[in-house]
Motif scaffolding. Structure first.
Motif, PDB file in Angstrom:
ATOM      1  N   ALA A   1      38.967  58.584  11.525  1.00  0.00           N
ATOM      2  CA  ALA A   1      40.278  58.556  12.175  1.00  0.00           C
ATOM      3  C   ALA A   1      40.532  59.859  12.916  1.00  0.00           C
ATOM      4  N   ARG A   2      40.177  60.966  12.292  1.00  0.00           N
ATOM      5  CA  ARG A   2      40.362  62.266  12.944  1.00  0.00           C
ATOM      6  C   ARG A   2      39.541  62.365  14.218  1.00  0.00           C
ATOM      7  N   ARG A   3      38.320  61.880  14.146  1.00  0.00           N
ATOM      8  CA  ARG A   3      37.439  61.924  15.312  1.00  0.00           C
ATOM      9  C   ARG A   3      37.961  61.041  16.448  1.00  0.00           C
ATOM     10  N   MET A   4      38.518  59.892  16.100  1.00  0.00           N
ATOM     11  CA  MET A   4      38.977  58.953  17.128  1.00  0.00           C
ATOM     12  C   MET A   4      40.367  59.289  17.664  1.00  0.00           C
ATOM     13  N   LEU A   5      41.189  59.973  16.878  1.00  0.00           N
ATOM     14  CA  LEU A   5      42.571  60.202  17.284  1.00  0.00           C
ATOM     15  C   LEU A   5      42.816  61.565  17.906  1.00  0.00           C
ATOM     16  N   THR A   6      41.911  62.512  17.762  1.00  0.00           N
ATOM     17  CA  THR A   6      42.121  63.819  18.372  1.00  0.00           C
ATOM     18  C   THR A   6      41.822  63.732  19.860  1.00  0.00           C
ATOM     19  N   PRO A   7      42.639  64.406  20.665  1.00  0.00           N
ATOM     20  CA  PRO A   7      42.422  64.353  22.107  1.00  0.00           C
ATOM     21  C   PRO A   7      41.124  65.053  22.501  1.00  0.00           C
ATOM     22  N   SER A   8      40.617  64.633  23.615  1.00  0.00           N
ATOM     23  CA  SER A   8      39.377  65.217  24.122  1.00  0.00           C
ATOM     24  C   SER A   8      39.619  66.666  24.533  1.00  0.00           C
ATOM     25  N   ARG A   9      38.654  67.515  24.335  1.00  0.00           N
ATOM     26  CA  ARG A   9      38.772  68.940  24.684  1.00  0.00           C
ATOM     27  C   ARG A   9      38.241  69.226  26.085  1.00  0.00           C
ATOM     28  N   ARG A  10      37.821  68.187  26.799  1.00  0.00           N
ATOM     29  CA  ARG A  10      37.294  68.396  28.142  1.00  0.00           C
ATOM     30  C   ARG A  10      38.397  68.779  29.109  1.00  0.00           C
ATOM     31  N   ARG A  11      38.053  69.633  30.032  1.00  0.00           N
ATOM     32  CA  ARG A  11      38.997  70.006  31.089  1.00  0.00           C
ATOM     33  C   ARG A  11      38.900  69.026  32.239  1.00  0.00           C
ATOM     34  N   THR A  12      40.014  68.571  32.681  1.00  0.00           N
ATOM     35  CA  THR A  12      40.034  67.685  33.852  1.00  0.00           C
ATOM     36  C   THR A  12      40.800  68.362  34.959  1.00  0.00           C
ATOM     37  N   GLY A  13      40.352  68.163  36.156  1.00  0.00           N
ATOM     38  CA  GLY A  13      41.102  68.665  37.297  1.00  0.00           C
ATOM     39  C   GLY A  13      40.553  69.889  37.808  1.00  0.00           C
TER      40      GLY A  13
END
Length: 59
Positions: free
Chosen positions: A47-59
């Motif tokens: 659940a932690r793996r699926m619910l944490t937001p991605s750390r990738r930078r966009t933009g």
């Protein structure tokens, strides 16, 4: 049968097999609590793996 029902049935079957093997009640209790703790720990990690937001930078 839905996926959730299959998982529940599998969990009940595994717990039943584990509880039927040893003759000592304390061994049965300890083993069943360890299996339950491992299942909850695995579910929490997933659940932690699926619910944490991605750390990738966009933009």
């Amino acid at each position: 049968m839905t996926s959730g029902n299959r998982r529940t049935s599998f969990g009940v079957a595994v717990t039943g097999i584990v509880l039927a093997q040893p003759d000592d009640w304390y061994t049965v209790a300890r083993t069943s609590f360890l299996i339950t703790a491992a299942a909850y720990g695995t579910a929490a990690q997933l659940a932690r793996r699926m619910l944490t937001p991605s750390r990738r930078r966009t933009g």
